[in-house]
Design an enzyme around this catalytic site. Structure first.
Site, mmCIF file in Angstrom:
data_model
loop_
_atom_site.group_PDB
_atom_site.id
_atom_site.type_symbol
_atom_site.label_atom_id
_atom_site.label_comp_id
_atom_site.label_asym_id
_atom_site.label_seq_id
_atom_site.Cartn_x
_atom_site.Cartn_y
_atom_site.Cartn_z
ATOM 1 N N ARG A 226 38.397 40.611 41.042
ATOM 2 C CA ARG A 226 38.986 40.384 39.729
ATOM 3 C C ARG A 226 39.088 38.886 39.491
ATOM 4 O O ARG A 226 39.456 38.117 40.389
ATOM 5 C CB ARG A 226 40.386 41.026 39.632
ATOM 6 C CG ARG A 226 40.346 42.558 39.561
ATOM 7 C CD ARG A 226 39.800 43.018 38.233
ATOM 8 N NE ARG A 226 39.715 44.456 38.103
ATOM 9 C CZ ARG A 226 38.621 45.172 38.325
ATOM 10 N NH1 ARG A 226 37.514 44.572 38.756
ATOM 11 N NH2 ARG A 226 38.612 46.478 38.154
ATOM 12 N N HIS A 274 29.223 40.196 36.214
ATOM 13 C CA HIS A 274 30.024 41.399 36.476
ATOM 14 C C HIS A 274 29.131 42.609 36.779
ATOM 15 O O HIS A 274 29.229 43.659 36.130
ATOM 16 C CB HIS A 274 30.952 41.704 35.298
ATOM 17 C CG HIS A 274 32.151 42.511 35.711
ATOM 18 N ND1 HIS A 274 33.383 42.356 35.138
ATOM 19 C CD2 HIS A 274 32.304 43.482 36.653
ATOM 20 C CE1 HIS A 274 34.239 43.204 35.688
ATOM 21 N NE2 HIS A 274 33.607 43.900 36.613
#
Length: 311
Positions: A226, A274
């Site tokens: 994250r 991502h």
């Protein structure tokens, strides 16, 4: 009884998930209605992505559970209108395997020093062999399903692996530490650190100026977890000082990463968009279908989120 299932995610996801979800629900023996629109008072389950239009769960008076499509739940766990069980996505067949492959690939890339040979415009002939894996300590912050799987894979390649988590965990042949004191021990002298923690107030900027200083000189930071786990400014300073040799980052505080962010141009930073571990519709659909089957059978749901812990 017929289970009424609302698919609530970005419209583009429906095209990817409609057929796999129906196939998985049929295989699980669930009698169901699956749609992207239905009266809220009829909905039993919501297959959910936190960026969907549903942000107020109050109208869903018959709701039994919300089944998250993603591993991360920070976008929904704090929603005060959500008062039913929330399940996160734990998909060993797809999501976990994807993370293992990405993490293993980048750990090996940095361990072997592959970048210097892949990009070598000066045609340098520098025959220096890297150390063997047993000489390269790796630390993984976060020992949930993803962290444990990556730890096992790296340990199988011979790396000495230390895992750290907020609460105590055990993995065979992996040194497992926990708590504040354990965090310093886990980071001290690590040559490669992999971030796989959830995003919570307690983990925000867990890698900061102080904790980065514990790493071995020239260490590599790999973050597929994250974005908020990293203090961006502290990392940039450590890279400029040379204490951190390289950072490979797949997640960021703002996504897509703004074009003017210094990570893009920094010679010691690799940005990936991502992609470390995408939810795969076929296998994720089987996880969702199994939880709906269990709900309809009066069994406990799998992979429930601890609201107090935030994951």
């Amino acid at each position: 009884m017929t289970a009424h299932i609302l698919f609530s995610a970005h419209a583009s996801r429906w095209d990817l998930y409609e057929a796999p979800l129906k196939e998985a629900l049929d295989a699980a023996g669930v009698d169901y209605v699956l749609a992207t629109q239905m009266p809220p008072e009829q909905v039993d389950y919501i297959v959910y992505a936190p960026n969907s239009d549903v942000q107020d769960f109050t109208p869903f008076t018959q709701l039994k559970a919300v089944l998250n499509l993603w591993a991360g739940v920070e976008g929904v766990v704090g929603n005060r209108t959500l008062r039913v069980p929330l399940a996160r996505m734990v998909d060993e067949e797809g999501l976990t395997q994807g993370m293992v492959e990405w993490v293993t690939g980048h750990v090996l890339r940095h361990h072997l020093g592959m970048d210097a040979h892949i990009v070598n415009p000066d045609h340098r002939w520098d025959p220096v062999a890297p150390p063997l894996s047993h000489e390269r300590p790796v630390t993984i912050l976060g020992m949930g399903a993803l962290g444990r799987a990556c730890a096992r894979a790296l340990r199988g390649l011979g790396f000495p692996v230390t895992g750290w988590s907020r609460s105590e965990k055990r993995v065979a042949h992996v040194r497992c530490l926990h708590g504040d004191e354990g965090l310093a021990q886990a980071l001290r002298g690590a040559q490669i650190v992999v971030l796989l923690l959830p995003a919570t107030p307690q983990t925000d900027s867990i890698l900061n100026a102080s904790s980065l200083n514990l790493l071995a000189p020239g260490a590599v930071v790999i973050n597929p977890g994250r974005g908020p786990l990293l203090d961006d400014d502290a990392l940039l300073q450590a890279l400029d000082d040379g204490h951190v040799g390289h950072a490979t980052l797949d997640v960021f505080r703002v996504e897509p990463l703004p074009q003017d962010h210094p990570f893009w141009a920094h010679p010691k930073v690799t940005v990936t968009p991502h992609i470390a571990s995408e939810t795969r519709p076929p296998s994720a659909s089987r996880v969702i279908a199994e939880n709906i089957r269990r709900g309809e059978a009066g069994l406990g749901f799998l992979h429930l989120v601890d609201r107090d812990a935030g994951y």
